[in-house]
Design a protein around this motif. Sequence first.
Motif, PDB file in Angstrom:
ATOM      1  N   UNK A  71       0.859  -1.170   0.000  1.00 41.02           N
ATOM      2  CA  UNK A  71       0.000   0.000   0.000  1.00 41.02           C
ATOM      3  C   UNK A  71       0.902   1.229   0.000  1.00 41.02           C
ATOM      4  N   UNK A  72       0.937   1.924  -1.118  1.00 39.29           N
ATOM      5  CA  UNK A  72       1.829   3.074  -1.280  1.00 39.29           C
ATOM      6  C   UNK A  72       1.513   4.179  -0.277  1.00 39.29           C
ATOM      7  N   UNK A  73       0.241   4.355   0.036  1.00 35.60           N
ATOM      8  CA  UNK A  73      -0.149   5.403   0.976  1.00 35.60           C
ATOM      9  C   UNK A  73       0.412   5.095   2.368  1.00 35.60           C
ATOM     10  N   UNK A  74       0.267   3.859   2.803  1.00 35.97           N
ATOM     11  CA  UNK A  74       0.791   3.464   4.120  1.00 35.97           C
ATOM     12  C   UNK A  74       2.315   3.538   4.139  1.00 35.97           C
ATOM     13  N   UNK A  75       2.929   3.155   3.047  1.00 34.09           N
ATOM     14  CA  UNK A  75       4.387   3.203   2.960  1.00 34.09           C
ATOM     15  C   UNK A  75       4.882   4.653   3.052  1.00 34.09           C
ATOM     16  N   UNK A  76       4.236   5.539   2.347  1.00 35.68           N
ATOM     17  CA  UNK A  76       4.606   6.958   2.398  1.00 35.68           C
ATOM     18  C   UNK A  76       4.353   7.528   3.786  1.00 35.68           C
ATOM     19  N   UNK A  80       7.123   9.078   6.353  1.00 28.43           N
ATOM     20  CA  UNK A  80       6.994  10.419   6.920  1.00 28.43           C
ATOM     21  C   UNK A  80       7.070  10.379   8.445  1.00 28.43           C
ATOM     22  N   UNK A  81       6.406   9.392   9.055  1.00 26.28           N
ATOM     23  CA  UNK A  81       6.471   9.246  10.514  1.00 26.28           C
ATOM     24  C   UNK A  81       7.896   8.960  10.978  1.00 26.28           C
ATOM     25  N   UNK A  86      12.841  10.828  13.536  1.00 24.63           N
ATOM     26  CA  UNK A  86      14.282  11.065  13.477  1.00 24.63           C
ATOM     27  C   UNK A  86      14.623  12.526  13.756  1.00 24.63           C
ATOM     28  N   UNK A  87      13.738  13.439  13.363  1.00 20.36           N
ATOM     29  CA  UNK A  87      13.986  14.862  13.640  1.00 20.36           C
ATOM     30  C   UNK A  87      13.915  15.151  15.135  1.00 20.36           C
ATOM     31  N   UNK A  88      13.147  14.350  15.873  1.00 25.60           N
ATOM     32  CA  UNK A  88      13.003  14.560  17.318  1.00 25.60           C
ATOM     33  C   UNK A  88      14.160  13.974  18.122  1.00 25.60           C
TER      34      UNK A  88
END
Length: 193
Positions: A71-76, A80-81, A86-88
């Motif tokens: 599922x491309x939407x779930x993968x994207x 993103x998550x 990683x930014x945190x």
Amino acid sequence: MNAFSRIKSSQAYAEFESNIRLQWMLVAIIIILAASFAKYLADGLNAERNEVKQQINLLARLQNAATLPLDEVKLTETNQNLQIALKNIPTVSSSSTAEAKALTDIEKMVGSLIKRKRINLLGSEQLQIGQVPFWSVRVDIAGQLNTTDFIEFLSYFDQDAKSRRIASLQYSPKTSNSLNLVVDMLYQRDRNE
């Protein structure tokens, strides 16, 4: 005279032949040994059978997962998550910098809440999660904490704190307000290095 005829003519064999109880005891010992050996073989086969069943179940699950479309939407969304997570997590350039930053961060967060504090570095460990290298730094904190500050203290390690967690905690609020805990701090290696 061969060995068998020597044994047959010996005193011990004559006593064995005349003693029916000894003969039955020897038969019982042989049966017990044979049963023990059979059980040993059966236990080994059962362990191997269970391991093979687990491998077959894992293979079936992997084959089932391979047939399902991605599922491309779930993968994207997952990617993103991951980037947000990683930014945190703070970045550092080396393990010694991670250790120093861990001690400094602990002092800034909870240093004012703990009396008679002792903050000790227990060590650091390099972790590799996917393609991203991390350092996990373990710190021991001991001292005294007022019961009124306990909730504020724990708020620094709640679910919003993605880069730190409490590994162990001992707190005696009714006797001496003594606090002893071990904290794991996570730092990401700077990718520009």
